[in-house]
Motif scaffolding. Structure first.
Motif, PDB file in Angstrom:
ATOM      1  N   GLU A  25     -36.151 -57.675  -8.764  1.00 35.50           N
ATOM      2  CA  GLU A  25     -34.882 -56.995  -8.501  1.00 35.50           C
ATOM      3  C   GLU A  25     -35.114 -55.577  -7.970  1.00 35.50           C
ATOM      4  O   GLU A  25     -34.543 -54.601  -8.453  1.00 35.50           O
ATOM      5  CB  GLU A  25     -34.007 -56.977  -9.759  1.00 35.50           C
ATOM      6  CG  GLU A  25     -33.642 -58.377 -10.230  1.00 35.50           C
ATOM      7  CD  GLU A  25     -32.650 -58.401 -11.375  1.00 35.50           C
ATOM      8  OE1 GLU A  25     -32.129 -57.322 -11.730  1.00 35.50           O
ATOM      9  OE2 GLU A  25     -32.387 -59.481 -11.917  1.00 35.50           O
ATOM     10  N   GLY A  32     -35.605 -62.200  -8.015  1.00 36.68           N
ATOM     11  CA  GLY A  32     -34.412 -61.368  -7.909  1.00 36.68           C
ATOM     12  C   GLY A  32     -34.323 -60.509  -6.664  1.00 36.68           C
ATOM     13  O   GLY A  32     -33.478 -59.616  -6.594  1.00 36.68           O
ATOM     14  N   PRO A  42     -29.050 -59.964  -6.091  1.00 31.79           N
ATOM     15  CA  PRO A  42     -29.188 -61.070  -7.052  1.00 31.79           C
ATOM     16  C   PRO A  42     -27.930 -61.250  -7.885  1.00 31.79           C
ATOM     17  O   PRO A  42     -27.083 -60.366  -7.949  1.00 31.79           O
ATOM     18  CB  PRO A  42     -30.349 -60.607  -7.931  1.00 31.79           C
ATOM     19  CG  PRO A  42     -30.233 -59.115  -7.906  1.00 31.79           C
ATOM     20  CD  PRO A  42     -29.773 -58.766  -6.519  1.00 31.79           C
TER      21      PRO A  42
END
Length: 512
Positions: free
Chosen positions: A367, A395, A435
């Motif tokens: 992420e 992510g 995400p």
């Protein structure tokens, strides 16, 4: 290949009744090999008898089950419940007067590995929490045995996992009211679902001077004041690894914001960490450390090999410090998840990668907002990391085409063995933000994902890199400790939720 000694030990263990009758005539140096053969065949009764009669001064479980000349198979990933229960029963029996003199002085029960698919034949395993409970109960029961009060003590080394569910039993085992035939010591300690006062109490009792790893995770609700108190009151002279739970380095709720650049709690914590001359692993994920990394890491004397700063809200000042950090060249495991590194801090991030490249083995960038436009720079930045073995990129909003380019570049890393890649954004409906949070993250085109995954594996195969494993663990890596205590964890969360609702209700009543 097993030697004749190894085959003979296995043959004897296979005939458990005959082996039990002939133990007195077995040479003392054959006990370790017979123990391993009995563990492999899961002969619980024989294991108990072997421990009860153990003729040597030391019993080291991990070493006994590991690969050896006579028996090369590694059994440390078989935490078989019947076998381990038999070992503890045998350890207790060893201390009873009926067994004669106490020959054992050290019982090291560390070294087992909890894996997702254990090879235990019976299918019944005992995790770290269960092993802690089993051993602690045995200690308490022996403390109540009058006939062992004058027997010599046996030091027991064990990796403890303490939660609210076994806290009282462990405390009684560690703090006996009278003679303690089994003296429990803890090289590795993990705590979950404890109150701060309980954590401080049990860590004090667990032999912190010899403790090597301290993991405080998930539902131990700490803030910087608690951590400062823990490190001030307990001396961890041998600690090599420290893991703190989310928000553990955040300021106490009742404390107002500190003046710019000052955080007295963090200063005290950093000074305490600086006194740990063997500390090489530090994990402080999900603490808000904006502009504070220099303050935290500067006092450390020993180069860190593992550093987890995931979701710590780092800024440019923090990244600049890390990029020039003298110890960066020693990093082997680095987690910077949750930061837009390439978009916001490209020069400092890639400078940090270059500094860490000679030693870096595991890099986690989950992420981090890595998009298709960043792939070429990421490949270029990773190219000096010739020792990199694991790369985790879950992510990140990457397309199938970008992932193919990424994999092509990663094929040049000679020691790379594992890549965790995100579900390609092509597999989600158009326009869906990425995400996503659960459960939306699991709602993607499974068939298209399998096609893309197959294409990525084909990229690796064409480059001759069949040694690289690829996966997309949407629910995170397997954590045996969390799996084992999931029921207790659920109860703890429900209690916390109910407590929060009660506080909210009282606040509403006061407003009215």
């Amino acid at each position: 290949m097993r030697t004749l000694r190894g085959l003979s030990a296995e043959a004897l263990a296979a005939q458990a009744p005959a082996a039990l009758q002939s133990l007195d005539s077995v040479a003392r140096d054959l006990y370790p090999l017979l123990f391993k053969a009995s563990f492999q065949l899961e002969r619980a009764e024989l294991l108990q008898a072997l421990l009860a009669r153990w003729p040597l001064a030391e019993f080291r479980l991990g070493a006994l089950l590991g690969p050896g000349t006579d028996h090369p198979e590694d059994l440390r990933d078989r935490p078989c419940r019947p076998c381990l229960e038999a070992c503890v029963r045998g350890l207790r029996a060893h201390l009873l007067p009926a067994q004669g003199p106490v020959r054992l002085r050290l019982a090291d029960l560390t070294g087992l590995r909890d894996v997702q698919e254990p090879r235990c034949r019976c299918g019944r395993t005992l995790g770290r929490w269960g092993r802690t409970e089993l051993l602690a109960r045995a200690c308490c029961e022996l403390q109540a045995e009058a006939q062992v009060a004058l027997r010599p003590e046996v030091e027991v080394l064990a990796d403890l996992f303490v939660t609210e569910g076994n806290f009282e039993t462990v405390v009684r085992a560690l703090k006996p009211a009278g003679p303690a035939p089994l003296r429990l010591r803890c090289p590795t300690f993990r705590a979950d679902s404890l109150r701060p006062a309980q954590l401080l109490q049990v860590v004090r009792l667990a032999g912190p001077g010899a403790m090597r790893r301290l993991e405080v995770v998930h539902n131990v609700r700490l803030h910087a004041g608690h951590v400062q108190q823990l490190l001030a009151q307990v001396r961890f002279s041998s600690l090599t690894a420290l893991t703190l739970p989310a928000k553990a380095l955040d300021a106490p709720p009742a404390q107002g914001p500190a003046p710019q650049g000052e955080d007295p709690h963090l200063t005290a914590i950093a000074q305490a960490l600086g006194q740990m001359t063997q500390l090489t692993e530090l994990s402080v994920a999900f603490s808000t450390l904006t502009g504070k990394i220099r303050q935290l890491l500067s006092p450390l004397q020993t180069p860190l090999q593992t550093l987890d700063l995931a979701n710590c809200a780092l800024n440019h000042e923090d990244m600049a410090f890390l990029a020039d950090y003298p110890h960066a060249a020693h990093l082997e495991v680095l987690d910077l998840s949750g930061h837009d590194l390439v978009s916001l801090y490209p020069s400092t991030f890639f400078r940090l990668l270059g500094r860490a490249a000679p030693s870096l083995r595991t890099l986690t960038l989950e992420e981090c907002g890595l998009g298709d436009q960043h792939v070429n720079r990421v490949v270029l930045g990773l190219s000096p990391c010739i020792k990199l073995q694991e790369l985790r990129l879950l992510g990140n909003p990457l397309s199938a085409r970008a992932l193919q380019c990424l994999f092509t570049g990663l094929c040049d890393l000679p020691q790379l063995r594992s890549i965790e890649f995100p579900v390609p954004k092509d597999c989600y409906p158009e326009g869906v933000p990425y995400p996503q949070e659960e459960p939306a993250a699991s709602k993607f085109d499974q068939q298209k994902y399998e096609e893309v995954a197959g294409e990525l594996r084909a990229v690796l195969l064409r480059a001759g890199r069949h040694d690289i494993q690829v996966s997309t663990p949407l629910h995170g890596a397997f954590d045996p400790d969390t799996q084992e205590t999931s029921h207790e964890l659920g109860v703890f969360l429900l209690q916390a939720f109910r407590s929060a609702l009660e506080k909210f209700s009282r606040a509403l009543e006061q407003m009215e």
